[in-house]
Design a protein around this motif. Structure first.
Motif, PDB file in Angstrom:
ATOM      1  N   CYS A  12      -7.836 -17.278 -18.916  1.00  0.00           N
ATOM      2  CA  CYS A  12      -8.899 -16.104 -18.688  1.00  0.00           C
ATOM      3  C   CYS A  12      -9.103 -15.424 -19.584  1.00  0.00           C
ATOM      4  N   ILE A  13     -10.053 -15.663 -21.013  1.00  0.00           N
ATOM      5  CA  ILE A  13     -10.250 -14.563 -21.694  1.00  0.00           C
ATOM      6  C   ILE A  13     -10.413 -13.519 -21.231  1.00  0.00           C
ATOM      7  N   PRO A  14      -9.496 -12.587 -21.652  1.00  0.00           N
ATOM      8  CA  PRO A  14      -9.148 -10.984 -21.188  1.00  0.00           C
ATOM      9  C   PRO A  14     -10.147 -10.239 -22.393  1.00  0.00           C
ATOM     10  N   ARG A  20      -2.037  -3.489 -19.644  1.00  0.00           N
ATOM     11  CA  ARG A  20      -2.173  -4.053 -17.709  1.00  0.00           C
ATOM     12  C   ARG A  20      -1.401  -5.748 -17.879  1.00  0.00           C
ATOM     13  N   LYS A  21      -1.012  -5.603 -16.115  1.00  0.00           N
ATOM     14  CA  LYS A  21      -0.572  -6.934 -16.570  1.00  0.00           C
ATOM     15  C   LYS A  21      -1.213  -7.762 -16.423  1.00  0.00           C
ATOM     16  N   SER A  22      -2.085  -6.836 -15.943  1.00  0.00           N
ATOM     17  CA  SER A  22      -3.530  -8.304 -15.287  1.00  0.00           C
ATOM     18  C   SER A  22      -4.187  -8.910 -16.714  1.00  0.00           C
ATOM     19  N   PHE A  49      -8.402 -15.623 -11.368  1.00  0.00           N
ATOM     20  CA  PHE A  49      -8.748 -15.675 -13.511  1.00  0.00           C
ATOM     21  C   PHE A  49      -9.276 -16.886 -13.328  1.00  0.00           C
ATOM     22  N   MET A  50      -8.246 -18.243 -12.606  1.00  0.00           N
ATOM     23  CA  MET A  50      -8.348 -19.462 -13.343  1.00  0.00           C
ATOM     24  C   MET A  50     -10.483 -19.827 -12.676  1.00  0.00           C
ATOM     25  N   SER A  91      -4.041 -12.834 -16.766  1.00  0.00           N
ATOM     26  CA  SER A  91      -5.307 -13.696 -16.888  1.00  0.00           C
ATOM     27  C   SER A  91      -5.697 -14.591 -18.286  1.00  0.00           C
ATOM     28  N   LEU A  92      -4.601 -14.377 -19.157  1.00  0.00           N
ATOM     29  CA  LEU A  92      -4.060 -15.623 -20.440  1.00  0.00           C
ATOM     30  C   LEU A  92      -3.095 -16.936 -19.635  1.00  0.00           C
TER      31      LEU A  92
END
Length: 565
Positions: A465-467, A454-456, A438-439, A460-461
């Motif tokens: 990382c732009i979800p 999603r925890k994801s 993600f980074m 990502s935030l």
């Protein structure tokens, strides 16, 4: 030929009438002996314990039920399609979950603006859409969308949710300065079977997984030095003990119930559910601890004085896990209990039709202990080299409505811009590879998983990382206290139905977004949003930033001060 038929009463019927007459006469003589003053007192008492509401052609007489700690309404209307759904009655100055008749007509469903206006001016606000709408969205949330679902119904249901979110956003505390005067928080000292004993079962909850390592360091888990200071291997469903440890040290905590405005119930309901998930036990066993908790609370004067309205639960799993249907075996019925309708519930995924459900961020692996920890992480993720335009960390789903297979195919077909990390099996149990991906990415694809959220998304935030979101219930309709109303500030939305029907290529759409726009979104995510989404450590000293815990508690207190006597 006319035939006359005569029906004679039987002796049994005459006897019943005679008995009824004697009974009525006796009742009349009894009432005559009761002084008029006493009757007047009784009438006043009944009236003071009830609420009469007139809504259109419907009249509701609502009477307090001390047994169930709630208000219940008897409704009468002239239209035939009326049925009971929850409402919010603000006429007494505070929120009460009641039941009312909702007439199914075109005038019932309102636009978001009309719902917001009603929240301020109208004492009656419907918080649950008609069942046909609720059912259509429920199916969506479980990735079982029916082709026969009516698009207009879905749209109207979404507008109803937006009206609810506007009400929840109205409780956001305007001031960041902490004033504990009149805002005391009382934390119940529950019997250990409701929390600590559940933690001690860490090595037996699931036979193939030892959870004990996740409950060290105040339930943050073991340190992850490869990601930096403040990073821990946190279990995704550990919100309950994490929140509990923080609130024990809150500056507004009081030890006398008389000084409290808010009552925190530290019940680890998610862990209670988790221990039964994969075991064949009767549903009565799965519900036993929830029922015992209600019995315990019902004995507390503090619970009864405001019917649970000033109480809050924090539950570390999705709302659906606590709303088991009659014919299902998964989860408990905790949030279906009558006694649990009035309290506020903070969950990692809210039930869209319950105004007292509030979504709060999933716990991530970053738990800063100081402002400098946050600043250092902000600087790091703003400077990192993002070598991938797009990434997707996830596993396929067999559900026919899932778009994951389509996304995987589109991503792997464009390896020069999209990197796919297959999370099948145990590939993503360790958070370090996911965070590293993600980074290094500009956009992170976030389709629904086993449920809408999603925890994801939060991973990502926090990584900058732009979800890319495909269902508004994944984030936009879930977290009114932590995410801004304008979701374009922090995410890209692409309708999952268009993806599923191959009407849009996600990779091609994301490539079109200019570099400057991506940079502006990332700057907002890192500098403004990220600190609000993490849960600081239990001994943290944050002065410059408000984390997810602080925001949640401040808004709960704001609501309590405004709505409760």
């Amino acid at each position: 030929m006319a035939v006359a038929i005569s029906k004679k009463k039987s002796k049994k019927s005459y006897k019943k009438d005679e008995e009824r007459g004697i009974s009525d006469a006796g009742l009349f003589r009894l009432l005559n002996r009761i002084p008029a003053t006493f009757l007047l007192i009784v009438i006043v008492f009944i009236w003071s314990s009830s609420t009469t509401i007139i809504s259109g052609s419907i009249v509701h007489v609502c009477v307090t039920s001390r047994k169930l700690n709630s208000l219940y309404c008897l409704s009468a209307g002239s239209q035939p399609n009326a049925y009971d759904v929850p409402l919010i009655n603000n006429s007494s100055g505070f929120s009460v979950v009641q039941k009312r008749s909702l007439v199914l007509n075109n005038n019932t469903l309102k636009t978001p603006a009309e719902n917001t206006k009603s929240a301020v001016s109208n004492p009656i606000i419907t918080s649950t859409p008609p069942s046909v709408l609720r059912e259509s969205i429920d199916i969506q949330l479980h990735n079982q969308v029916s082709d026969k679902a009516n698009a207009d119904d879905k749209e109207n249901a979404k507008k109803d949710v937006e009206g609810q979110l506007a009400i929840l956003r109205s409780y956001i505390a305007k001031s960041k300065s902490l004033d504990c005067k009149g805002r005391g928080i009382y934390v119940y000292d529950l019997p250990p079977k409701f929390n600590k004993d559940l933690l001690s079962m860490c090595n037996e909850m699931i036979s193939w997984l030892d959870f004990c390592k996740y409950f060290t360091n105040g339930a943050m888990g073991e340190p992850m030095p490869e990601l930096g200071k403040g990073w821990y291997n946190t279990y995704q469903y550990s919100l309950e003990p994490v929140f509990h440890n923080r609130i024990l040290n809150h500056p507004c905590r009081v030890y006398s119930p008389e000084e409290a405005k808010l009552f925190f119930v530290p019940f680890y309901g998610g862990l209670d559910i988790l221990r039964w998930h994969f075991k064949k036990v009767p549903t009565e066993v799965k519900d036993s601890l929830s029922n015992e908790l209600v019995e315990w609370l019902d004995k507390q004067k503090t619970w009864r004085r405001n019917f649970g309205l000033d109480h809050v639960f924090v539950l570390g799993k999705i709302s659906w896990d606590f709303r088991r249907s009659e014919n299902a075996s998964w989860g408990s019925r905790l949030l279906e209990l009558d006694e649990l309708q009035n309290p506020m519930k903070l969950l990692i995924e809210r039930q869209p039709w319950h105004l007292n459900d509030v979504g709060v961020p999933h716990p991530t692996n970053f738990h800063p202990s100081s402002d400098q920890d946050i600043i250092s992480w902000q600087e790091k993720i703003m400077q990192v080299d993002r070598k991938y335009l797009i990434s997707f960390a996830g596993a396929p789903r067999k559900a026919p409505a899932s778009i994951r297979l389509v996304l995987i195919e589109q991503c792997t077909s464009a390896p020069e811009v999209c990197n796919f990390l297959d999370c099948g099996g145990q590939n993503c149990v360790d958070s370090a590879p996911v965070m590293k991906l993600f980074m290094e990415s500009e956009f992170c694809l976030q389709p629904p998983g086993d449920s809408a959220t999603r925890k994801s998304v939060f991973d990502s935030l926090i990584a900058g990382c732009i979800p890319v979101v495909f269902d508004p219930f994944t984030a936009h309709y879930q977290y009114p206290w932590h995410l801004p109303e304008d979701h374009r500030k922090y995410s890209v939305f692409i309708d999952k139905e268009e993806v599923k029907m191959s009407e849009v290529n996600v990779i091609e759409e994301l490539v079109k977004i200019p570099l400057l726009e991506r940079q502006q979104m990332r700057k907002y995510i890192v500098n403004e949003l990220m600190p609000r989404l993490v849960y600081a450590s239990a001994d943290a000293n944050l002065e410059q930033f408000d984390d997810a815990f602080t925001i949640s508690v401040n808004n709960l207190l704001e609501r309590a001060v405004r709505r409760l006597p």
